[in-house]
Motif scaffolding. Structure first.
Motif, PDB file in Angstrom:
ATOM      1  N   LEU A   5     -66.472  51.292 -35.575  1.00 28.08           N
ATOM      2  CA  LEU A   5     -67.181  51.822 -34.415  1.00 28.08           C
ATOM      3  C   LEU A   5     -67.932  50.713 -33.673  1.00 28.08           C
ATOM      4  O   LEU A   5     -67.945  50.678 -32.440  1.00 28.08           O
ATOM      5  CB  LEU A   5     -68.154  52.928 -34.842  1.00 28.08           C
ATOM      6  CG  LEU A   5     -67.494  54.197 -35.393  1.00 28.08           C
ATOM      7  CD1 LEU A   5     -68.539  55.117 -36.007  1.00 28.08           C
ATOM      8  CD2 LEU A   5     -66.707  54.914 -34.315  1.00 28.08           C
ATOM      9  N   ARG A   6     -68.513  49.812 -34.417  1.00 28.46           N
ATOM     10  CA  ARG A   6     -69.251  48.688 -33.812  1.00 28.46           C
ATOM     11  C   ARG A   6     -68.303  47.802 -33.009  1.00 28.46           C
ATOM     12  O   ARG A   6     -68.626  47.375 -31.894  1.00 28.46           O
ATOM     13  CB  ARG A   6     -69.931  47.898 -34.917  1.00 28.46           C
ATOM     14  CG  ARG A   6     -70.821  46.809 -34.433  1.00 28.46           C
ATOM     15  CD  ARG A   6     -71.478  46.111 -35.608  1.00 28.46           C
ATOM     16  NE  ARG A   6     -72.342  45.039 -35.133  1.00 28.46           N
ATOM     17  CZ  ARG A   6     -72.747  44.043 -35.884  1.00 28.46           C
ATOM     18  NH1 ARG A   6     -72.384  43.968 -37.149  1.00 28.46           N
ATOM     19  NH2 ARG A   6     -73.518  43.122 -35.383  1.00 28.46           N
ATOM     20  N   SER A   7     -67.122  47.521 -33.554  1.00 30.08           N
ATOM     21  CA  SER A   7     -66.167  46.677 -32.826  1.00 30.08           C
ATOM     22  C   SER A   7     -65.672  47.375 -31.558  1.00 30.08           C
ATOM     23  O   SER A   7     -65.458  46.721 -30.532  1.00 30.08           O
ATOM     24  CB  SER A   7     -64.992  46.294 -33.720  1.00 30.08           C
ATOM     25  OG  SER A   7     -64.207  47.417 -34.030  1.00 30.08           O
ATOM     26  N   LEU A  41     -70.374  47.500 -24.083  1.00 35.89           N
ATOM     27  CA  LEU A  41     -71.767  47.076 -23.955  1.00 35.89           C
ATOM     28  C   LEU A  41     -71.855  45.667 -23.390  1.00 35.89           C
ATOM     29  O   LEU A  41     -71.023  44.819 -23.683  1.00 35.89           O
ATOM     30  CB  LEU A  41     -72.460  47.109 -25.327  1.00 35.89           C
ATOM     31  CG  LEU A  41     -72.590  48.466 -25.996  1.00 35.89           C
ATOM     32  CD1 LEU A  41     -73.231  48.308 -27.366  1.00 35.89           C
ATOM     33  CD2 LEU A  41     -73.401  49.414 -25.141  1.00 35.89           C
ATOM     34  N   THR A  42     -72.872  45.443 -22.592  1.00 36.72           N
ATOM     35  CA  THR A  42     -73.078  44.109 -22.023  1.00 36.72           C
ATOM     36  C   THR A  42     -74.183  43.391 -22.793  1.00 36.72           C
ATOM     37  O   THR A  42     -75.203  43.009 -22.242  1.00 36.72           O
ATOM     38  CB  THR A  42     -73.465  44.210 -20.539  1.00 36.72           C
ATOM     39  OG1 THR A  42     -74.618  45.056 -20.436  1.00 36.72           O
ATOM     40  CG2 THR A  42     -72.334  44.774 -19.721  1.00 36.72           C
ATOM     41  N   VAL A  53     -73.854  43.077 -30.649  1.00 40.90           N
ATOM     42  CA  VAL A  53     -73.703  44.527 -30.774  1.00 40.90           C
ATOM     43  C   VAL A  53     -74.484  44.949 -32.013  1.00 40.90           C
ATOM     44  O   VAL A  53     -74.316  44.369 -33.081  1.00 40.90           O
ATOM     45  CB  VAL A  53     -72.209  44.911 -30.902  1.00 40.90           C
ATOM     46  CG1 VAL A  53     -72.064  46.402 -31.095  1.00 40.90           C
ATOM     47  CG2 VAL A  53     -71.455  44.460 -29.671  1.00 40.90           C
ATOM     48  N   PRO A  54     -75.346  45.950 -31.887  1.00 39.95           N
ATOM     49  CA  PRO A  54     -76.200  46.323 -33.015  1.00 39.95           C
ATOM     50  C   PRO A  54     -75.414  46.798 -34.230  1.00 39.95           C
ATOM     51  O   PRO A  54     -74.340  47.398 -34.106  1.00 39.95           O
ATOM     52  CB  PRO A  54     -77.042  47.474 -32.465  1.00 39.95           C
ATOM     53  CG  PRO A  54     -76.856  47.478 -31.009  1.00 39.95           C
ATOM     54  CD  PRO A  54     -75.599  46.747 -30.708  1.00 39.95           C
ATOM     55  N   ARG A  62     -80.480  44.115 -32.790  1.00 38.43           N
ATOM     56  CA  ARG A  62     -79.614  43.855 -33.939  1.00 38.43           C
ATOM     57  C   ARG A  62     -79.306  45.111 -34.759  1.00 38.43           C
ATOM     58  O   ARG A  62     -78.330  45.122 -35.507  1.00 38.43           O
ATOM     59  CB  ARG A  62     -80.235  42.797 -34.842  1.00 38.43           C
ATOM     60  CG  ARG A  62     -80.274  41.442 -34.178  1.00 38.43           C
ATOM     61  CD  ARG A  62     -80.613  40.352 -35.156  1.00 38.43           C
ATOM     62  NE  ARG A  62     -80.669  39.065 -34.485  1.00 38.43           N
ATOM     63  CZ  ARG A  62     -79.633  38.281 -34.288  1.00 38.43           C
ATOM     64  NH1 ARG A  62     -78.450  38.644 -34.704  1.00 38.43           N
ATOM     65  NH2 ARG A  62     -79.788  37.126 -33.681  1.00 38.43           N
ATOM     66  N   HIS A  63     -80.120  46.135 -34.628  1.00 38.19           N
ATOM     67  CA  HIS A  63     -79.927  47.353 -35.418  1.00 38.19           C
ATOM     68  C   HIS A  63     -80.072  48.581 -34.532  1.00 38.19           C
ATOM     69  O   HIS A  63     -80.912  48.610 -33.641  1.00 38.19           O
ATOM     70  CB  HIS A  63     -80.950  47.441 -36.552  1.00 38.19           C
ATOM     71  CG  HIS A  63     -80.857  46.315 -37.515  1.00 38.19           C
ATOM     72  ND1 HIS A  63     -79.974  46.309 -38.568  1.00 38.19           N
ATOM     73  CD2 HIS A  63     -81.519  45.130 -37.568  1.00 38.19           C
ATOM     74  CE1 HIS A  63     -80.101  45.180 -39.232  1.00 38.19           C
ATOM     75  NE2 HIS A  63     -81.033  44.438 -38.647  1.00 38.19           N
ATOM     76  N   ALA A  64     -79.251  49.593 -34.819  1.00 31.62           N
ATOM     77  CA  ALA A  64     -79.351  50.869 -34.121  1.00 31.62           C
ATOM     78  C   ALA A  64     -79.318  51.977 -35.173  1.00 31.62           C
ATOM     79  O   ALA A  64     -78.422  52.014 -36.020  1.00 31.62           O
ATOM     80  CB  ALA A  64     -78.202  51.051 -33.144  1.00 31.62           C
TER      81      ALA A  64
END
Length: 127
Positions: A76-78, A84-85, A89-90, A47-49
């Motif tokens: 950036l996350r979107s 990413l699979t 998305v963190p 959940r977090h990066a």
């Protein structure tokens, strides 16, 4: 919960590569200059990066860059979601990595200590 630590590492590496490309090619914010992503740590639940970065400039440039990256984290996350699979998305958290500056300071201190010469004559004991 993640049971495979190697998978966490692979995901972190993928996020680092994809983010570097996105920041270079897609991010149009002029306050984000030349930065280097030095590492990514992903939480066990994905959940977090925490993204570590370095940049040239003083503390005000670092703060401005960090704030700009954090503001762009949603975009950036979107964009990351496509590559990413993961179901989730963190959430991205940007932190400045000051290890390079610390290394330079330590190197200068070592050079100064070596240049000043030994404090004890060779062959003599301090006591």
């Amino acid at each position: 919960m993640a049971k495979d630590p190697s998978r966490l590492g692979r995901i972190a590496d993928q996020i680092q590569r994809d983010l570097a490309d996105l920041i270079r090619s897609e991010l149009k914010d002029p306050r984000v200059g030349m930065i280097t992503l030095t590492g990514v740590e992903v939480s066990k639940d994905y959940r977090h990066a925490k993204i570590s970065f370095t940049t040239l400039g003083g503390p005000e440039i670092v703060l401005q860059t960090q704030q700009s990256l954090q503001r762009a984290s949603g975009f950036l996350r979107s964009q990351l979601a496509g590559g990413l699979t993961l179901r989730i998305v963190p959430e991205l958290h940007f932190v400045h990595d000051d290890s390079v500056e610390r290394g330079v300071r330590l190197s200068k201190l070592i050079d100064e200590a070596v240049a000043s010469g030994p404090s004890v004559e060779p062959g003599k004991d301090r006591g």
